[in-house]
Scaffold this motif. Structure first.
Motif, PDB file in Angstrom:
ATOM      1  N   ALA A 137       0.830  -1.209   0.000  1.00 33.07           N
ATOM      2  CA  ALA A 137       0.000   0.000   0.000  1.00 33.07           C
ATOM      3  C   ALA A 137       0.863   1.258   0.000  1.00 33.07           C
ATOM      4  O   ALA A 137       0.539   2.250  -0.670  1.00 33.07           O
ATOM      5  CB  ALA A 137      -0.932  -0.009   1.212  1.00 33.07           C
ATOM      6  N   LEU A 138       1.977   1.243   0.739  1.00 36.49           N
ATOM      7  CA  LEU A 138       2.896   2.388   0.729  1.00 36.49           C
ATOM      8  C   LEU A 138       3.436   2.628  -0.671  1.00 36.49           C
ATOM      9  O   LEU A 138       3.446   3.762  -1.171  1.00 36.49           O
ATOM     10  CB  LEU A 138       4.068   2.127   1.683  1.00 36.49           C
ATOM     11  CG  LEU A 138       3.831   2.283   3.181  1.00 36.49           C
ATOM     12  CD1 LEU A 138       5.049   1.782   3.951  1.00 36.49           C
ATOM     13  CD2 LEU A 138       3.558   3.741   3.536  1.00 36.49           C
ATOM     14  N   ALA A 139       3.905   1.542  -1.311  1.00 35.10           N
ATOM     15  CA  ALA A 139       4.485   1.677  -2.646  1.00 35.10           C
ATOM     16  C   ALA A 139       3.450   2.142  -3.668  1.00 35.10           C
ATOM     17  O   ALA A 139       3.745   2.974  -4.532  1.00 35.10           O
ATOM     18  CB  ALA A 139       5.097   0.348  -3.088  1.00 35.10           C
ATOM     19  N   VAL A 140       2.247   1.594  -3.586  1.00 36.15           N
ATOM     20  CA  VAL A 140       1.179   1.981  -4.517  1.00 36.15           C
ATOM     21  C   VAL A 140       0.900   3.476  -4.400  1.00 36.15           C
ATOM     22  O   VAL A 140       0.762   4.187  -5.402  1.00 36.15           O
ATOM     23  CB  VAL A 140      -0.096   1.155  -4.252  1.00 36.15           C
ATOM     24  CG1 VAL A 140      -1.305   1.772  -4.941  1.00 36.15           C
ATOM     25  CG2 VAL A 140       0.102  -0.288  -4.716  1.00 36.15           C
ATOM     26  N   GLU A 141       0.844   3.968  -3.159  1.00 37.50           N
ATOM     27  CA  GLU A 141       0.588   5.394  -2.931  1.00 37.50           C
ATOM     28  C   GLU A 141       1.739   6.248  -3.465  1.00 37.50           C
ATOM     29  O   GLU A 141       1.517   7.286  -4.094  1.00 37.50           O
ATOM     30  CB  GLU A 141       0.387   5.630  -1.430  1.00 37.50           C
ATOM     31  CG  GLU A 141      -0.149   6.996  -1.087  1.00 37.50           C
ATOM     32  CD  GLU A 141      -0.544   7.092   0.381  1.00 37.50           C
ATOM     33  OE1 GLU A 141       0.064   7.917   1.084  1.00 37.50           O
ATOM     34  OE2 GLU A 141      -1.428   6.340   0.818  1.00 37.50           O
ATOM     35  N   GLU A 142       2.969   5.799  -3.210  1.00 32.16           N
ATOM     36  CA  GLU A 142       4.134   6.555  -3.673  1.00 32.16           C
ATOM     37  C   GLU A 142       4.219   6.574  -5.199  1.00 32.16           C
ATOM     38  O   GLU A 142       4.527   7.608  -5.804  1.00 32.16           O
ATOM     39  CB  GLU A 142       5.403   5.946  -3.074  1.00 32.16           C
ATOM     40  CG  GLU A 142       5.506   6.149  -1.563  1.00 32.16           C
ATOM     41  CD  GLU A 142       6.606   5.329  -0.910  1.00 32.16           C
ATOM     42  OE1 GLU A 142       6.643   5.264   0.331  1.00 32.16           O
ATOM     43  OE2 GLU A 142       7.426   4.744  -1.641  1.00 32.16           O
ATOM     44  N   LEU A 143       3.943   5.437  -5.823  1.00 24.80           N
ATOM     45  CA  LEU A 143       3.990   5.370  -7.284  1.00 24.80           C
ATOM     46  C   LEU A 143       2.837   6.146  -7.920  1.00 24.80           C
ATOM     47  O   LEU A 143       2.980   6.699  -9.015  1.00 24.80           O
ATOM     48  CB  LEU A 143       3.986   3.913  -7.739  1.00 24.80           C
ATOM     49  CG  LEU A 143       5.319   3.178  -7.534  1.00 24.80           C
ATOM     50  CD1 LEU A 143       5.139   1.674  -7.701  1.00 24.80           C
ATOM     51  CD2 LEU A 143       6.377   3.698  -8.498  1.00 24.80           C
ATOM     52  N   ALA A 144       1.695   6.201  -7.231  1.00 25.81           N
ATOM     53  CA  ALA A 144       0.561   6.977  -7.748  1.00 25.81           C
ATOM     54  C   ALA A 144       0.936   8.448  -7.876  1.00 25.81           C
ATOM     55  O   ALA A 144       0.485   9.137  -8.806  1.00 25.81           O
ATOM     56  CB  ALA A 144      -0.662   6.806  -6.845  1.00 25.81           C
ATOM     57  N   VAL A 196       1.494   6.529 -11.693  1.00 18.78           N
ATOM     58  CA  VAL A 196       1.238   5.112 -11.953  1.00 18.78           C
ATOM     59  C   VAL A 196      -0.161   4.743 -11.458  1.00 18.78           C
ATOM     60  O   VAL A 196      -0.527   5.046 -10.314  1.00 18.78           O
ATOM     61  CB  VAL A 196       2.286   4.217 -11.261  1.00 18.78           C
ATOM     62  CG1 VAL A 196       2.005   2.734 -11.517  1.00 18.78           C
ATOM     63  CG2 VAL A 196       3.692   4.579 -11.737  1.00 18.78           C
ATOM     64  N   ARG A 197      -0.935   4.086 -12.302  1.00 18.18           N
ATOM     65  CA  ARG A 197      -2.301   3.721 -11.943  1.00 18.18           C
ATOM     66  C   ARG A 197      -2.297   2.677 -10.819  1.00 18.18           C
ATOM     67  O   ARG A 197      -1.684   1.625 -10.944  1.00 18.18           O
ATOM     68  CB  ARG A 197      -3.028   3.152 -13.165  1.00 18.18           C
ATOM     69  CG  ARG A 197      -4.488   2.837 -12.916  1.00 18.18           C
ATOM     70  CD  ARG A 197      -5.166   2.369 -14.192  1.00 18.18           C
ATOM     71  NE  ARG A 197      -6.560   2.035 -13.969  1.00 18.18           N
ATOM     72  CZ  ARG A 197      -7.381   1.598 -14.906  1.00 18.18           C
ATOM     73  NH1 ARG A 197      -6.943   1.449 -16.155  1.00 18.18           N
ATOM     74  NH2 ARG A 197      -8.627   1.314 -14.618  1.00 18.18           N
ATOM     75  N   PRO A 198      -2.982   2.935  -9.705  1.00 13.91           N
ATOM     76  CA  PRO A 198      -2.946   2.014  -8.565  1.00 13.91           C
ATOM     77  C   PRO A 198      -3.809   0.768  -8.773  1.00 13.91           C
ATOM     78  O   PRO A 198      -4.893   0.859  -9.349  1.00 13.91           O
ATOM     79  CB  PRO A 198      -3.478   2.860  -7.400  1.00 13.91           C
ATOM     80  CG  PRO A 198      -4.318   3.910  -8.034  1.00 13.91           C
ATOM     81  CD  PRO A 198      -3.717   4.182  -9.388  1.00 13.91           C
ATOM     82  N   PRO A 199      -3.338  -0.387  -8.312  1.00 15.63           N
ATOM     83  CA  PRO A 199      -4.122  -1.618  -8.412  1.00 15.63           C
ATOM     84  C   PRO A 199      -5.022  -1.805  -7.201  1.00 15.63           C
ATOM     85  O   PRO A 199      -4.881  -1.131  -6.177  1.00 15.63           O
ATOM     86  CB  PRO A 199      -3.039  -2.695  -8.426  1.00 15.63           C
ATOM     87  CG  PRO A 199      -1.963  -2.122  -7.550  1.00 15.63           C
ATOM     88  CD  PRO A 199      -1.996  -0.624  -7.775  1.00 15.63           C
ATOM     89  N   ALA A 200      -5.969  -2.745  -7.319  1.00 13.43           N
ATOM     90  CA  ALA A 200      -6.746  -3.186  -6.163  1.00 13.43           C
ATOM     91  C   ALA A 200      -5.874  -4.108  -5.323  1.00 13.43           C
ATOM     92  O   ALA A 200      -5.102  -4.912  -5.864  1.00 13.43           O
ATOM     93  CB  ALA A 200      -7.997  -3.924  -6.626  1.00 13.43           C
TER      94      ALA A 200
END
Length: 364
Positions: free
Chosen positions: A235-242, A246-250
């Motif tokens: 979740a941290l990485a998804v938020e940082e990449l967003a 970068v489109r976040p995954p489920a």
């Protein structure tokens, strides 16, 4: 040159503490710490130019400056499992588990703080990882394990030079014993649950997926969840990449049906998970009846538009056999995600989405 270490912050009450003097958990509520750290989205992120380890993502990690602890962890490959589903082979990590990602961060932090000894609690993979990296760093290490922990696992910890303390009772009793030891002067508590530096190590799993997919992420990340350290790192990485576009995954969390406090809370629409009974299951690695970061896990899954799935032991066994027939020998817990979304899963849990799931632990 001296680099400042990001401090701790409690997400429940806002308490802040310096890493060099902080207790193992928030002194106000007793809960786990978060880290007061957000990578600069403008920082250059060129992993291919870095070392062949997770330190290739140094620009988004909370330990600035030169690192010295490494076993060339990370950078594990992905292989296709089925149409639209890939497996990331974290059983190729130095101690065969994604826990190496967090352990190397904790031990590098401990090396900088120079404690007299490091203590941790674990019933398996996390303890082995901390013991191995402490051996690499030349730090004295003590691992508290619950009675009944397999001799194979405790012997692996001892082989790395760790002192293993067998504690009467279950997993929580081992945690309490470790936390009591951590209150002594000169001790660093390398907790994979309470110390947020661990989560900033596990987030490299998603950065690697992003790198391997050419700068994008799949539509879903399927993650086994007990204490939730891989999911929260994800979740941290998804938020940082967003923040980098970068489109976040489920995020799809998978629990053992026998011990599934998060699945029950998610289904009930609850923000917190009530403790459940510790029942036997083949998926021992995710059988956590009262995860301390339950509130954060549930919030992360909901924010991503994901869900929490459960798998019974019979389907888990079949998934483990199916993976072996595909050339992938993993421990039972590692088969949980394939059991949840693979061919034997009822319905279409992925709803046609592309997905990546981790495989770690060898055989058994």
């Amino acid at each position: 040159m001296t680099h400042a270490l990001p401090g701790y912050i409690c997400s429940e009450d806002g308490t802040r503490a310096d890493v060099r003097t902080a207790p193992w958990g928030c002194p106000v509520c007793g809960g786990p710490w978060d880290l007061d750290f957000t990578p600069d989205p403008a920082a250059v992120l060129e992993p291919a130019a870095g070392p062949n380890s997770l330190w290739r993502y140094g620009s988004v990690l909370p330990l600035p400056g030169a690192f010295s602890v490494s076993l060339a962890e990370g950078h594990t490959p992905m292989v296709p499992l089925a149409e639209r589903i890939h497996a990331k082979l974290d059983f190729l990590m130095p101690t065969r588990s994604f826990k190496d990602r967090g352990a190397v961060m904790l031990v590098e932090l401990a090396r900088r703080l120079a404690p007299q000894r490091v203590v941790a609690d674990s019933s398996g993979n996390a303890g082995t990882a901390v013991a191995a990296y402490c051996a690499r760093a030349g730090l004295a290490c003590e691992i508290f394990v619950p009675e009944g922990t397999s001799e194979k696992k405790t012997e692996r910890m001892r082989s790395h030079g760790a002192e293993v303390r067998v504690v009467p009772g279950g997993r929580e009793a081992a945690s309490e014993a470790a936390r009591a030891a951590a209150d002594a002067p000169g001790v660093f508590y390398a907790s994979h649950v309470f110390n947020p530096y661990f989560l900033h190590g596990t987030k490299t799993y998603v950065y690697e997926v992003w790198e391997e997919l050419g700068g994008r992420l799949p539509e879903a990340l399927v993650v086994p969840v007990g204490n939730g350290t891989l999911l929260l790192g994800a979740a941290l990485a998804v938020e940082e990449l967003a923040r980098r576009g970068v489109r976040p995954p489920a995020l799809i969390a998978v629990q053992a049906e026998a011990v599934s406090p998060l699945a029950q809370a998610f289904a009930a629409g609850a923000e917190e998970a009530a403790p459940v009974e510790q029942r036997p299951t083949l998926a021992e690695g995710i059988a956590i009846p009262a995860p301390p970061r339950a509130r954060q896990i549930l919030a992360a899954v909901r924010k991503s538009g994901g869900t929490v799935l459960t798998v019974p032991d019979d389907r888990l066994q079949e998934a483990q056999r199916d993976l072996a027939r595909r050339g992938l020998s993993v421990e039972p817990t590692a088969a949980a995600c394939w059991a949840a979304v693979g061919p034997a899963a009822p319905g279409d849990p992925l709803q046609g989405r592309t997905a990546v799931l981790p495989l770690c632990g060898a055989g058994g």
